[in-house]
Design a protein around this motif. Structure first.
Motif, mmCIF file in Angstrom:
data_model
loop_
_atom_site.group_PDB
_atom_site.id
_atom_site.type_symbol
_atom_site.label_atom_id
_atom_site.label_comp_id
_atom_site.label_asym_id
_atom_site.label_seq_id
_atom_site.Cartn_x
_atom_site.Cartn_y
_atom_site.Cartn_z
ATOM 1 N N VAL A 1 -10.934 8.653 -26.393
ATOM 2 C CA VAL A 1 -10.923 7.811 -25.194
ATOM 3 C C VAL A 1 -12.366 7.472 -24.817
ATOM 4 C CG1 VAL A 1 -10.241 7.624 -22.777
ATOM 5 C CG2 VAL A 1 -8.757 8.832 -24.403
ATOM 6 N N ARG A 2 -12.651 6.192 -24.679
ATOM 7 C CA ARG A 2 -14.012 5.728 -24.385
ATOM 8 C C ARG A 2 -14.207 5.376 -22.911
ATOM 9 N NH1 ARG A 2 -17.176 7.327 -28.553
ATOM 10 N NH2 ARG A 2 -15.967 7.113 -30.478
ATOM 11 N N ASN A 3 -13.158 4.871 -22.272
ATOM 12 C CA ASN A 3 -13.344 4.422 -20.899
ATOM 13 C C ASN A 3 -12.002 4.044 -20.279
ATOM 14 O OD1 ASN A 3 -14.743 3.618 -18.523
ATOM 15 N ND2 ASN A 3 -16.389 2.731 -19.754
ATOM 16 N N ARG A 4 -12.020 3.891 -18.960
ATOM 17 C CA ARG A 4 -10.899 3.308 -18.226
ATOM 18 C C ARG A 4 -11.431 2.106 -17.463
ATOM 19 N NH1 ARG A 4 -8.344 6.217 -13.070
ATOM 20 N NH2 ARG A 4 -10.301 5.401 -12.225
ATOM 21 N N ILE A 5 -10.904 0.942 -17.778
ATOM 22 C CA ILE A 5 -11.248 -0.275 -17.044
ATOM 23 C C ILE A 5 -10.251 -0.434 -15.904
ATOM 24 C CG2 ILE A 5 -11.399 -2.798 -17.193
ATOM 25 C CD1 ILE A 5 -11.884 -2.308 -20.280
ATOM 26 N N SER A 6 -10.748 -0.722 -14.716
ATOM 27 C CA SER A 6 -9.885 -1.065 -13.588
ATOM 28 C C SER A 6 -10.157 -2.516 -13.219
ATOM 29 C CB SER A 6 -10.150 -0.157 -12.386
ATOM 30 O OG SER A 6 -9.768 1.171 -12.672
ATOM 31 N N TRP A 7 -9.108 -3.310 -13.142
ATOM 32 C CA TRP A 7 -9.302 -4.725 -12.810
ATOM 33 C C TRP A 7 -8.475 -5.092 -11.587
ATOM 34 C CZ3 TRP A 7 -5.425 -8.618 -13.551
ATOM 35 C CH2 TRP A 7 -4.274 -8.189 -14.232
ATOM 36 N N GLN A 8 -9.057 -5.993 -10.806
ATOM 37 C CA GLN A 8 -8.446 -6.364 -9.531
ATOM 38 C C GLN A 8 -7.350 -7.395 -9.765
ATOM 39 O OE1 GLN A 8 -11.170 -8.069 -6.690
ATOM 40 N NE2 GLN A 8 -9.954 -7.364 -4.968
ATOM 41 N N ARG A 9 -6.121 -6.982 -9.481
ATOM 42 C CA ARG A 9 -4.969 -7.865 -9.665
ATOM 43 C C ARG A 9 -4.533 -8.349 -8.281
ATOM 44 N NH1 ARG A 9 0.512 -8.380 -9.955
ATOM 45 N NH2 ARG A 9 1.347 -9.337 -11.869
ATOM 46 N N GLU A 10 -5.245 -9.332 -7.795
ATOM 47 C CA GLU A 10 -5.029 -9.789 -6.424
ATOM 48 C C GLU A 10 -3.860 -10.763 -6.374
ATOM 49 O OE1 GLU A 10 -5.161 -9.815 -2.552
ATOM 50 O OE2 GLU A 10 -6.480 -8.556 -3.754
ATOM 51 N N LYS A 11 -2.669 -10.212 -6.090
ATOM 52 C CA LYS A 11 -1.477 -11.044 -6.030
ATOM 53 C C LYS A 11 -0.432 -10.341 -5.169
ATOM 54 C CE LYS A 11 1.539 -13.864 -8.956
ATOM 55 N NZ LYS A 11 1.938 -14.206 -10.337
ATOM 56 N N GLY A 12 0.363 -11.106 -4.461
ATOM 57 C CA GLY A 12 1.420 -10.529 -3.635
ATOM 58 C C GLY A 12 0.959 -10.292 -2.207
ATOM 59 N N ARG A 13 1.913 -10.122 -1.331
ATOM 60 C CA ARG A 13 1.628 -9.995 0.096
ATOM 61 C C ARG A 13 1.354 -8.554 0.520
ATOM 62 N NH1 ARG A 13 3.025 -14.654 2.896
ATOM 63 N NH2 ARG A 13 4.128 -16.207 1.653
ATOM 64 N N GLY A 14 1.751 -7.586 -0.294
ATOM 65 C CA GLY A 14 1.491 -6.199 0.057
ATOM 66 C C GLY A 14 2.709 -5.506 0.651
ATOM 67 N N ALA A 15 2.556 -4.207 0.924
ATOM 68 C CA ALA A 15 3.641 -3.384 1.456
ATOM 69 C C ALA A 15 3.348 -3.024 2.906
ATOM 70 C CB ALA A 15 3.784 -2.118 0.611
ATOM 71 N N LYS A 16 4.400 -2.910 3.722
ATOM 72 C CA LYS A 16 4.229 -2.606 5.144
ATOM 73 C C LYS A 16 3.926 -1.136 5.388
ATOM 74 C CE LYS A 16 7.144 -6.363 6.895
ATOM 75 N NZ LYS A 16 8.360 -6.696 7.679
ATOM 76 N N ALA A 17 4.395 -0.261 4.510
ATOM 77 C CA ALA A 17 4.248 1.178 4.750
ATOM 78 C C ALA A 17 3.432 1.862 3.652
ATOM 79 C CB ALA A 17 5.627 1.831 4.864
ATOM 80 N N ASN A 18 2.583 1.098 2.970
ATOM 81 C CA ASN A 18 1.758 1.677 1.907
ATOM 82 C C ASN A 18 0.572 0.747 1.672
ATOM 83 O OD1 ASN A 18 0.832 3.249 -0.211
ATOM 84 N ND2 ASN A 18 2.779 3.275 -1.308
ATOM 85 N N TRP A 19 -0.417 1.241 0.907
ATOM 86 C CA TRP A 19 -1.544 0.409 0.525
ATOM 87 C C TRP A 19 -1.097 -0.599 -0.525
ATOM 88 C CZ3 TRP A 19 -5.095 1.457 3.948
ATOM 89 C CH2 TRP A 19 -5.214 2.764 4.441
#
Length: 321
Positions: A133-151
């Motif tokens: 394992v060399r790395n973990r890439i995290s990418w911003q998936r900015e889509k959707g309105r979100g959840a009312k009771a969670n992040w």
């Protein structure tokens, strides 16, 4: 023509298939009962259940594996459905095909595997067992309105691994061009940056956090009705970094064809495997379109930092982050 085509907005560029096109593109596919030698599958879309062809695939011919399996979520993919499992059961699911698909890789090959926060730990465990394992890439998936009771879930992970310590990685191809806010000079000359009429810029080494990706949506020509389609720009970064020109990229969960399409646009060979005949036909249509349109949204030979589109337009260039 279906209802979707009749009622869609004028700016809606989402790809659709007519019945005539389905017949045409189906004839371009390979199926599980056909010859799956390296020569026969190169630059082809294989319509098959992965389990049925794992033992038929040639060994040691792939430079890069890009794996985007079903996440551990209940999801409807049209012709097929995936049901959420317990964590241990999902790890067993990965085990059932992961080691065998690695056999297609060359000894110096690389692997990227995609997931969300909930299945990321299982992905790490399977990668750590069979690869370095060399790395973990995290990418911003900015889509959707979100959840009312969670992040709101706005991030996804891509684990990067290799089969040995001698592997291909072209860092120059994936450097990001950033605006220089406080330019430093040495002997009156720019140090590690360039001065232009539209601002000062520096090419920086890429990090494992990507915030410059746009999710395909209805006004983008790469968009399809696939529910978990990856952006072409995202896949372009993986291919440019980890597959040499003329190399081979394999995607065993091809979906609507993004990996194969981007590989073709970037001068790499490809093999795509997908269980859904409908998505295979979408892939073939996109591959045919790539014969005359090699554009990748947000990439014009340079990966620009987010929100630099106005600067590009001012200089007469065209790009969208």
């Amino acid at each position: 023509m279906n209802g979707f085509e009749k009622n869609r907005a004028p700016r809606n560029q989402t790809l659709v298939l007519s019945e005539k096109e389905r017949i045409y593109f189906r004839n371009k596919l390979l199926f599980a009962n056909e010859n799956l030698s390296k020569e026969n599958i190169l630059n082809k879309t294989i319509c098959a259940n992965l389990y049925n062809i794992l033992d038929k695939l040639p060994k040691n011919f792939v430079d890069l594996l890009i794996i985007d399996p079903p996440y551990n979520l209940s999801k409807d993919f049209g012709e097929t459905k995936f049901s959420k499992m317990g964590d241990d059961e999902y790890l067993q699911y990965l085990e059932s095909w992961f080691e065998k698909i690695l056999q297609t890789l060359k000894k110096n090959g690389s692997i990227y595997i995609c997931g969300d926060w909930k299945c990321s730990s299982a992905l790490y465990r399977i990668m750590d067992k069979y690869t370095t394992v060399r790395n973990r890439i995290s990418w911003q998936r900015e889509k959707g309105r979100g959840a009312k009771a969670n992040w709101k879930n706005a991030m996804e992970d891509i684990w990067f691994g290799t089969m040995c310590d001698d592997y291909f990685f072209d860092v120059e191809a994936v450097k990001q061009k950033r605006k220089v806010i406080a330019p430093y000079r040495e002997n009156g000359k720019p140090k590690d940056w360039i001065e232009t009429e539209n601002g000062n810029f520096r090419k920086t080494y890429p990090s494992n956090f990507w915030d410059d990706i746009s999710i395909p949506y209805w006004s983008m020509p790469e968009n399809t009705e696939h529910p978990t389609q990856k952006p072409e720009k995202l896949i372009a970064k993986l291919i440019l970094a980890s597959c040499p020109k003329g190399g081979v990229v394999l995607d065993p969960f091809l979906g609507s064809g993004t990996t194969s399409v981007v590989a073709k646009k970037l001068g790499r060979n490809f093999v795509g495997i997908e269980i859904s005949e409908e998505y295979c036909c979408f892939a073939e249509k996109r591959l045919e379109n790539a014969d005359f349109d090699k554009n990748i949204q947000g990439y014009d030979g340079t990966f620009w930092e987010r929100n630099t589109a106005n600067l590009l337009r001012a200089s007469g260039r065209s790009a969208t982050n």
